[in-house]
Scaffold this active site. Structure first.
Site, PDB file in Angstrom:
ATOM      1  N   TYR A   1      44.836  22.049  12.933  1.00 42.07           N
ATOM      2  CA  TYR A   1      44.766  22.303  11.499  1.00 42.07           C
ATOM      3  C   TYR A   1      45.028  23.781  11.201  1.00 42.07           C
ATOM      4  O   TYR A   1      45.852  24.127  10.341  1.00 42.07           O
ATOM      5  CB  TYR A   1      43.399  21.891  10.918  1.00 42.07           C
ATOM      6  CG  TYR A   1      43.214  22.529   9.564  1.00 42.07           C
ATOM      7  CD1 TYR A   1      43.857  21.995   8.455  1.00 42.07           C
ATOM      8  CD2 TYR A   1      42.512  23.727   9.425  1.00 42.07           C
ATOM      9  CE1 TYR A   1      43.775  22.621   7.223  1.00 42.07           C
ATOM     10  CE2 TYR A   1      42.426  24.363   8.199  1.00 42.07           C
ATOM     11  CZ  TYR A   1      43.056  23.804   7.104  1.00 42.07           C
ATOM     12  OH  TYR A   1      42.998  24.439   5.900  1.00 42.07           O
TER      13      TYR A   1
ATOM     14  N   CYS B   1      41.775  14.419 -13.449  1.00 44.03           N
ATOM     15  CA  CYS B   1      42.770  14.324 -12.368  1.00 44.03           C
ATOM     16  C   CYS B   1      44.174  14.154 -12.951  1.00 44.03           C
ATOM     17  O   CYS B   1      44.390  13.274 -13.793  1.00 44.03           O
ATOM     18  CB  CYS B   1      42.425  13.147 -11.473  1.00 44.03           C
ATOM     19  SG  CYS B   1      43.600  12.929 -10.130  1.00 44.03           S
TER      20      CYS B   1
ATOM     21  N   CYS C   1      46.560   6.447  -9.208  1.00 50.43           N
ATOM     22  CA  CYS C   1      45.609   6.398  -8.092  1.00 50.43           C
ATOM     23  C   CYS C   1      45.354   4.946  -7.658  1.00 50.43           C
ATOM     24  O   CYS C   1      44.873   4.121  -8.440  1.00 50.43           O
ATOM     25  CB  CYS C   1      44.299   7.057  -8.514  1.00 50.43           C
ATOM     26  SG  CYS C   1      43.022   6.961  -7.257  1.00 50.43           S
TER      27      CYS C   1
ATOM     28  N   CYS D   1      37.619  11.888 -12.146  1.00 49.67           N
ATOM     29  CA  CYS D   1      38.926  11.273 -12.373  1.00 49.67           C
ATOM     30  C   CYS D   1      39.475  11.603 -13.757  1.00 49.67           C
ATOM     31  O   CYS D   1      40.688  11.630 -13.957  1.00 49.67           O
ATOM     32  CB  CYS D   1      38.849   9.769 -12.160  1.00 49.67           C
ATOM     33  SG  CYS D   1      38.215   9.329 -10.518  1.00 49.67           S
TER      34      CYS D   1
ATOM     35  N   GLU E   1      40.936  31.019   7.203  1.00 52.38           N
ATOM     36  CA  GLU E   1      40.990  29.635   7.684  1.00 52.38           C
ATOM     37  C   GLU E   1      39.913  29.363   8.725  1.00 52.38           C
ATOM     38  O   GLU E   1      39.323  28.288   8.750  1.00 52.38           O
ATOM     39  CB  GLU E   1      42.383  29.318   8.263  1.00 52.38           C
ATOM     40  CG  GLU E   1      43.481  29.208   7.208  1.00 52.38           C
ATOM     41  CD  GLU E   1      43.230  28.054   6.233  1.00 52.38           C
ATOM     42  OE1 GLU E   1      42.462  27.136   6.547  1.00 52.38           O
ATOM     43  OE2 GLU E   1      43.804  28.093   5.128  1.00 52.38           O
TER      44      GLU E   1
ATOM     45  N   ASP F   1      43.436  18.585   6.093  1.00 50.70           N
ATOM     46  CA  ASP F   1      42.004  18.878   6.249  1.00 50.70           C
ATOM     47  C   ASP F   1      41.191  17.751   5.592  1.00 50.70           C
ATOM     48  O   ASP F   1      41.756  16.774   5.098  1.00 50.70           O
ATOM     49  CB  ASP F   1      41.653  20.261   5.674  1.00 50.70           C
ATOM     50  CG  ASP F   1      41.551  20.230   4.155  1.00 50.70           C
ATOM     51  OD1 ASP F   1      42.130  19.318   3.524  1.00 50.70           O
ATOM     52  OD2 ASP F   1      40.870  21.104   3.583  1.00 50.70           O
TER      53      ASP F   1
ATOM     54  N   CYS G   1      38.730  15.687  -6.835  1.00 51.49           N
ATOM     55  CA  CYS G   1      38.545  14.446  -6.075  1.00 51.49           C
ATOM     56  C   CYS G   1      37.504  14.708  -4.982  1.00 51.49           C
ATOM     57  O   CYS G   1      37.763  14.590  -3.793  1.00 51.49           O
ATOM     58  CB  CYS G   1      39.879  14.004  -5.473  1.00 51.49           C
ATOM     59  SG  CYS G   1      39.833  12.301  -4.882  1.00 51.49           S
TER      60      CYS G   1
HETATM   61 FE1  SF4 Z   1      40.631  11.175  -6.801  1.00 57.27          FE
HETATM   62 FE2  SF4 Z   1      41.961   9.064  -7.708  1.00 57.27          FE
HETATM   63 FE3  SF4 Z   1      39.928  10.051  -9.130  1.00 57.27          FE
HETATM   64 FE4  SF4 Z   1      42.223  11.437  -8.895  1.00 57.27          FE
HETATM   65  S1  SF4 Z   1      41.929   9.472  -9.909  1.00 57.27           S
HETATM   66  S2  SF4 Z   1      40.118  12.241  -8.715  1.00 57.27           S
HETATM   67  S3  SF4 Z   1      42.852  10.915  -6.810  1.00 57.27           S
HETATM   68  S4  SF4 Z   1      39.805   9.124  -7.107  1.00 57.27           S
END
Ligand code: SF4
Length: 313
Positions: free
Chosen positions: A131, A214, A220, A211, A48, A149, A204
């Site tokens: 943190y 994701c 989102c 995305c 860390e 973070d 992200c």
């Molecule tokens: Fe980031 Fe939203 Fe894209 Fe997912 S959908 S990678 S949370 S910007």
């Protein structure tokens, strides 16, 4: 009109986030040695501190060598500072090495000589901030601390707040949001911290979020809002010509070549190739040397034929 009765509740959405992000992490999270269940709390604390300002890829070889050489806080505590700084290598911000050694000494002197599990005791260690204390309590001891973070802040900002970037520095509202998003279950909460951090690091990302990969893209808020521009222009960290660059060049000389005459610093730092086209003026060199002396990263010797600079003994 959507049927309000069938819209998922906020709790339902949060539970979906937990399930999907933690599931994604189980499948895609990197296999890092400090995530190995066999890694000691000391190994997690070292990771860390190293990861605070330095990417994983650069930390990995240094962390591995460090843990082989100093597998316990007591091992590091008894080492000369020069060795510790040398082993820190090019991770940057070498004051962290000395603070880590100071933390190791405090741990080694404590009853039992082990990294404390208590958040308050962790926070009292040299170089351990909010943190790091939360991260070690969570990742080493399974305590459901709220870990926040840069990566986590960015994911929260986009996913929940609908903004491209979090505020420039951590706000109370961001902490409150992070707390609200924590799963109630202890184990799930610790996984969630690691999983959101990893999602920010791998998917992200700051400059080009992927995305399409994701697991929560359909939830989102930033995407739903049409991905609006950031509400401020982020300023990249300058490097060329800065005191950080010059300090880094001096430290590299001391690490790799031993004591250097103070008068030879302008020439030797140039010859090292670490300053590129930058030619520091005497005032900048003097300021950087003074800073390294004040930070305990270098020692000046005036007892020989000419003043020299070296790593601390
Ligand atoms: Fe980031 Fe939203 Fe894209 Fe997912 S959908 S990678 S949370 S910007």
């Amino acid at each position: 009109m959507p049927d309000a009765r069938s819209a998922p509740s906020p709790e339902g959405i949060t539970a979906t986030l937990h399930r999907r992000v933690n599931g994604w992490f189980a499948a895609h999270g990197r296999d890092l040695p400090w995530r190995d269940p066999a890694c000691t709390p000391w190994g997690i604390l070292v990771s860390e501190i190293m990861l605070q300002q330095t990417p994983v890829v650069r930390v990995l070889p240094v962390w591995t060598a460090w843990m082989e050489r100093w597998p316990t806080p007591a091992d590091l505590a008894r080492e000369p500072a020069a060795e510790v700084i040398r082993a820190w290598g090019r991770l940057g911000y070498p004051r962290r090495a000395l603070r880590l050694q100071a933390a190791a000494a405090a741990i080694a002197e404590s009853p039992g000589g082990l990294v404390p599990a208590d958040h308050g005791q962790l926070l009292a260690l040299p170089g351990v901030g909010a943190y790091t204390a939360a991260a070690v309590a969570c990742f080493a001891f399974g305590q459901p601390e709220v870990v926040v973070d840069t990566n986590i802040r960015r994911v929260h900002a986009r996913l929940v707040s609908g903004r491209a970037l979090p505020e420039k520095s951590l706000t109370a509202a961001e902490m409150a949001l992070a707390r609200d998003l924590m799963p109630a279950d202890r184990d799930e909460a610790c996984r969630w911290n690691a999983a959101v951090m990893e999602l920010g690091a791998l998917v992200c990302t700051a400059r080009s979020p992927r995305c399409g990969e994701c697991p929560v893209a359909d939830l989102c808020a930033w995407r739903a809002a049409g991905m609006p521009e950031p509400h401020y222009r982020p300023t990249g960290q300058a490097w060329a010509g800065t005191d950080r660059q010059v300090r880094g060049a001096i430290m590299a000389l001391l690490r790799e070549e031993g004591p250097v005459p103070v008068a030879a610093l302008p020439r030797r730092t140039q010859e090292s190739g670490r300053l590129g086209s930058h030619r520091p003026e005497d005032a900048q060199l003097d300021r950087c040397v003074a800073g390294l002396l004040a930070d305990g990263l270098a020692v000046r010797h005036d007892d020989g034929p000419e003043p020299t600079l070296s790593l601390p003994g």
